[in-house]
Scaffold this motif. Structure first.
Motif, PDB file in Angstrom:
ATOM      1  N   ASP A  44      -5.810 -20.736 -29.300  1.00  0.00           N
ATOM      2  CA  ASP A  44      -4.374 -20.879 -29.537  1.00  0.00           C
ATOM      3  C   ASP A  44      -4.218 -21.117 -31.026  1.00  0.00           C
ATOM      4  O   ASP A  44      -5.035 -21.831 -31.621  1.00  0.00           O
ATOM      5  CB  ASP A  44      -3.798 -22.080 -28.775  1.00  0.00           C
ATOM      6  CG  ASP A  44      -4.105 -22.026 -27.295  1.00  0.00           C
ATOM      7  OD1 ASP A  44      -3.492 -21.196 -26.608  1.00  0.00           O
ATOM      8  OD2 ASP A  44      -4.972 -22.796 -26.836  1.00  0.00           O
ATOM      9  N   GLN A  45      -3.198 -20.572 -31.608  1.00  0.00           N
ATOM     10  CA  GLN A  45      -3.048 -20.703 -33.050  1.00  0.00           C
ATOM     11  C   GLN A  45      -1.614 -20.438 -33.496  1.00  0.00           C
ATOM     12  O   GLN A  45      -0.842 -19.854 -32.771  1.00  0.00           O
ATOM     13  CB  GLN A  45      -3.974 -19.728 -33.784  1.00  0.00           C
ATOM     14  CG  GLN A  45      -3.764 -18.271 -33.434  1.00  0.00           C
ATOM     15  CD  GLN A  45      -4.417 -17.877 -32.142  1.00  0.00           C
ATOM     16  OE1 GLN A  45      -5.537 -18.256 -31.879  1.00  0.00           O
ATOM     17  NE2 GLN A  45      -3.729 -17.121 -31.311  1.00  0.00           N
ATOM     18  N   LYS A  97      -6.779  -6.887 -25.374  1.00  0.00           N
ATOM     19  CA  LYS A  97      -6.059  -6.000 -24.449  1.00  0.00           C
ATOM     20  C   LYS A  97      -5.160  -6.852 -23.564  1.00  0.00           C
ATOM     21  O   LYS A  97      -5.530  -7.958 -23.162  1.00  0.00           O
ATOM     22  CB  LYS A  97      -7.039  -5.235 -23.553  1.00  0.00           C
ATOM     23  CG  LYS A  97      -8.078  -4.423 -24.299  1.00  0.00           C
ATOM     24  CD  LYS A  97      -7.565  -3.062 -24.640  1.00  0.00           C
ATOM     25  CE  LYS A  97      -8.641  -2.186 -25.233  1.00  0.00           C
ATOM     26  NZ  LYS A  97      -8.619  -2.032 -26.645  1.00  0.00           N
ATOM     27  N   ARG A  98      -4.010  -6.314 -23.262  1.00  0.00           N
ATOM     28  CA  ARG A  98      -3.076  -6.988 -22.362  1.00  0.00           C
ATOM     29  C   ARG A  98      -3.643  -6.889 -20.942  1.00  0.00           C
ATOM     30  O   ARG A  98      -3.945  -5.799 -20.468  1.00  0.00           O
ATOM     31  CB  ARG A  98      -1.725  -6.283 -22.462  1.00  0.00           C
ATOM     32  CG  ARG A  98      -0.618  -6.948 -21.748  1.00  0.00           C
ATOM     33  CD  ARG A  98       0.665  -6.124 -21.947  1.00  0.00           C
ATOM     34  NE  ARG A  98       1.782  -6.850 -21.406  1.00  0.00           N
ATOM     35  CZ  ARG A  98       2.874  -7.146 -22.061  1.00  0.00           C
ATOM     36  NH1 ARG A  98       3.023  -6.728 -23.308  1.00  0.00           N
ATOM     37  NH2 ARG A  98       3.844  -7.821 -21.497  1.00  0.00           N
ATOM     38  N   LEU A 112       5.019 -15.246 -20.322  1.00  0.00           N
ATOM     39  CA  LEU A 112       3.761 -15.203 -21.052  1.00  0.00           C
ATOM     40  C   LEU A 112       2.927 -14.008 -20.600  1.00  0.00           C
ATOM     41  O   LEU A 112       3.033 -13.556 -19.465  1.00  0.00           O
ATOM     42  CB  LEU A 112       2.949 -16.483 -20.824  1.00  0.00           C
ATOM     43  CG  LEU A 112       3.548 -17.768 -21.380  1.00  0.00           C
ATOM     44  CD1 LEU A 112       2.716 -18.971 -20.950  1.00  0.00           C
ATOM     45  CD2 LEU A 112       3.649 -17.719 -22.892  1.00  0.00           C
ATOM     46  N   VAL A 113       2.100 -13.523 -21.519  1.00  0.00           N
ATOM     47  CA  VAL A 113       1.186 -12.426 -21.249  1.00  0.00           C
ATOM     48  C   VAL A 113      -0.230 -12.950 -21.475  1.00  0.00           C
ATOM     49  O   VAL A 113      -0.484 -13.666 -22.447  1.00  0.00           O
ATOM     50  CB  VAL A 113       1.460 -11.247 -22.217  1.00  0.00           C
ATOM     51  CG1 VAL A 113       0.415 -10.168 -22.075  1.00  0.00           C
ATOM     52  CG2 VAL A 113       2.851 -10.689 -21.992  1.00  0.00           C
ATOM     53  N   LEU A 129      -6.248 -15.431 -24.374  1.00  0.00           N
ATOM     54  CA  LEU A 129      -5.128 -16.166 -24.950  1.00  0.00           C
ATOM     55  C   LEU A 129      -3.862 -15.805 -24.200  1.00  0.00           C
ATOM     56  O   LEU A 129      -3.763 -14.758 -23.570  1.00  0.00           O
ATOM     57  CB  LEU A 129      -4.990 -15.910 -26.451  1.00  0.00           C
ATOM     58  CG  LEU A 129      -4.820 -14.487 -26.971  1.00  0.00           C
ATOM     59  CD1 LEU A 129      -3.394 -13.995 -26.819  1.00  0.00           C
ATOM     60  CD2 LEU A 129      -5.210 -14.442 -28.426  1.00  0.00           C
ATOM     61  N   GLU A 130      -2.920 -16.720 -24.259  1.00  0.00           N
ATOM     62  CA  GLU A 130      -1.597 -16.498 -23.709  1.00  0.00           C
ATOM     63  C   GLU A 130      -0.642 -16.340 -24.883  1.00  0.00           C
ATOM     64  O   GLU A 130      -0.757 -17.058 -25.876  1.00  0.00           O
ATOM     65  CB  GLU A 130      -1.144 -17.693 -22.863  1.00  0.00           C
ATOM     66  CG  GLU A 130      -1.944 -17.911 -21.618  1.00  0.00           C
ATOM     67  CD  GLU A 130      -1.463 -19.134 -20.825  1.00  0.00           C
ATOM     68  OE1 GLU A 130      -0.528 -19.830 -21.275  1.00  0.00           O
ATOM     69  OE2 GLU A 130      -2.043 -19.384 -19.754  1.00  0.00           O
ATOM     70  N   VAL A 131       0.280 -15.414 -24.749  1.00  0.00           N
ATOM     71  CA  VAL A 131       1.260 -15.192 -25.816  1.00  0.00           C
ATOM     72  C   VAL A 131       2.602 -14.878 -25.158  1.00  0.00           C
ATOM     73  O   VAL A 131       2.652 -14.246 -24.100  1.00  0.00           O
ATOM     74  CB  VAL A 131       0.797 -14.050 -26.761  1.00  0.00           C
ATOM     75  CG1 VAL A 131       0.611 -12.747 -26.036  1.00  0.00           C
ATOM     76  CG2 VAL A 131       1.754 -13.888 -27.933  1.00  0.00           C
ATOM     77  N   LYS A 132       3.677 -15.341 -25.778  1.00  0.00           N
ATOM     78  CA  LYS A 132       5.011 -14.996 -25.268  1.00  0.00           C
ATOM     79  C   LYS A 132       5.199 -13.487 -25.359  1.00  0.00           C
ATOM     80  O   LYS A 132       4.858 -12.873 -26.370  1.00  0.00           O
ATOM     81  CB  LYS A 132       6.096 -15.712 -26.069  1.00  0.00           C
ATOM     82  CG  LYS A 132       6.191 -17.189 -25.768  1.00  0.00           C
ATOM     83  CD  LYS A 132       7.403 -17.793 -26.468  1.00  0.00           C
ATOM     84  CE  LYS A 132       7.609 -19.228 -26.040  1.00  0.00           C
ATOM     85  NZ  LYS A 132       8.823 -19.792 -26.641  1.00  0.00           N
TER      86      LYS A 132
END
Length: 170
Positions: A97-98, A151-152, A160-161, A132-135
């Motif tokens: 996470d960053q 890759k998604r 979240l993706v 990782l999770e990302v909006k």
């Protein structure tokens, strides 16, 4: 810990708490980072045990040209969390996470470089995958992650993706 020409990722220390309070109260940062606005007490409670090694998450500060500009953390994902993503345990799967806490530095490729540096570091630690999770509306971050080889994988709750990076085996 991890050093490049202008970028340095180092372990977080208690002297960084005030920076975290600053960054975690910037609405531009919080728009994309999954955390409520913060104060010194909340930052100490959350990040203090991590700094002391009493938590599985390893907190780091990112420096650019000798200025602290952001935060990155990494961790081996616990088996219970892996199940949440439909992964089997014991695969050396890490999470990261960053954020760049200085919005004036957004869109300059710094985030992509930070991620690449961390992926190399984790690969050397034996990581087979990094998640990782990302909006889903954080287009800039998703683009950066894709440049790094993520890759998604699937959509999660709360917009979240889940994205995955697989280590290349020589």
């Amino acid at each position: 810990m991890i050093l490049d020409k202008e970028l340095h990722i180092r372990l977080m220390k208690s002297g960084d708490f005030d920076l975290m309070v600053k960054w975690l109260n910037d609405q531009r940062v919080l728009e994309f980072y999954e955390e409520p606005p913060s104060n010194l007490g909340r930052v100490i409670n959350k990040y203090g045990p991590r700094i002391e090694g009493k938590h599985y998450v390893i907190p780091c500060i990112v420096e650019y040209k000798n200025e602290s500009i952001g935060y990155i953390q990494y961790y081996e994902i616990p088996e219970t969390e892996l199940k949440k993503y439909d992964y089997q345990g014991n695969q050396n799967i890490y999470g990261i996470d960053q954020f760049i806490g200085e919005p004036k530095l957004w869109g300059k490729g710094i985030g992509t470089k930070i991620i690449q540096m961390m992926l190399n570091y984790l690969c050397n630690k034996g990581a087979s995958k990094v998640l990782l999770e990302v909006k889903n509306d954080n287009v800039r971050a998703i683009s950066s992650y894709k440049k790094c080889g993520f890759k998604r994988i699937k959509d999660l709750n709360n917009n979240l993706v889940l994205m995955e990076w697989i280590a290349k085996i020589d």
